[in-house]
Design an enzyme around this catalytic site. Structure first.
Site, PDB file in Angstrom:
ATOM      1  N   GLU A  60       0.833  -1.201   0.000  1.00  0.00           N
ATOM      2  CA  GLU A  60       0.000   0.000   0.000  1.00  0.00           C
ATOM      3  C   GLU A  60       0.874   1.261   0.000  1.00  0.00           C
ATOM      4  O   GLU A  60       0.593   2.231  -0.713  1.00  0.00           O
ATOM      5  CB  GLU A  60      -0.913   0.013   1.229  1.00  0.00           C
ATOM      6  CG  GLU A  60      -1.881  -1.168   1.292  1.00  0.00           C
ATOM      7  CD  GLU A  60      -1.320  -2.379   2.044  1.00  0.00           C
ATOM      8  OE1 GLU A  60      -0.103  -2.654   1.964  1.00  0.00           O
ATOM      9  OE2 GLU A  60      -2.120  -3.062   2.710  1.00  0.00           O
ATOM     10  N   CYS A 103      -2.608  -3.499   6.965  1.00  0.00           N
ATOM     11  CA  CYS A 103      -2.108  -3.631   8.334  1.00  0.00           C
ATOM     12  C   CYS A 103      -2.195  -2.262   9.023  1.00  0.00           C
ATOM     13  O   CYS A 103      -2.420  -1.234   8.387  1.00  0.00           O
ATOM     14  CB  CYS A 103      -0.674  -4.155   8.325  1.00  0.00           C
ATOM     15  SG  CYS A 103       0.570  -2.921   7.900  1.00  0.00           S
TER      16      CYS A 103
HETATM   17 ZN   LIG Z   1       1.012  -2.779   5.633  1.00  0.00          ZN
END
Ligand SMILES: [Zn+2]
Length: 150
Positions: A60, A103
């Protein structure tokens, strides 16, 4: 949001393709991400691990950083678009993952660019796949933001 929209499915495919380029010799946990920007450009990224684990770049972060390196924030400022509105959609894909949710480190990273965009991807349960999506604000209801610092 129509989760079967072609634009969403295409973005998930871009994330899936990016995951194939992951450099993950330590975890063997591939991740790909693709982001759709306010001006309908798509950038993708994959995780890039490092022997010093804290140096690992997440997919990301990679995708959004590529968008920024290509002038995303400059184009937004020139067009009068607020920094909090530069991202429209983010797709995340991990072949071994059950959900597409970023995350917590990535959630903090992404929050720098607003909370109004959607995160989409595949939920995988018992060999079945389903497209799922959440508004980023739902993933990070009490984020630490630049407004807290400034
Ligand atoms: Zn991550």
């Amino acid at each position: 949001m129509d989760l079967e929209d072609k634009q969403i499915l295409d973005l998930i495919e871009r994330a899936k393709a990016a995951s194939e380029n992951a450099y993950c010799p330590y975890s063997n946990y591939r991740v790909g991400a693709a982001v759709l920007t306010f001006d309908n450009r798509i950038y993708s990224g994959c995780n890039v691990e490092n022997a010093a684990f804290s140096q690992t770049i997440h997919a990301e972060e990679n995708a959004v950083s590529q968008a920024i390196a290509d002038g995303l924030l400059v184009r937004a400022e020139a067009g009068g678009i607020d920094q909090n509105q530069v991202l429209k959609l983010l797709a995340v894909f991990a072949p071994r993952g059950k959900d597409p949710w970023p995350c917590c480190n990535c959630r903090q990273f992404l929050s720098e660019f607003g909370t109004a965009f959607w995160v989409v991807g595949l939920e995988k349960r018992e060999s079945k796949e389903k497209v799922v999506g959440l508004c980023f604000a739902e993933l990070v209801p009490h984020l630490f933001s630049k407004e807290d610092v400034l």
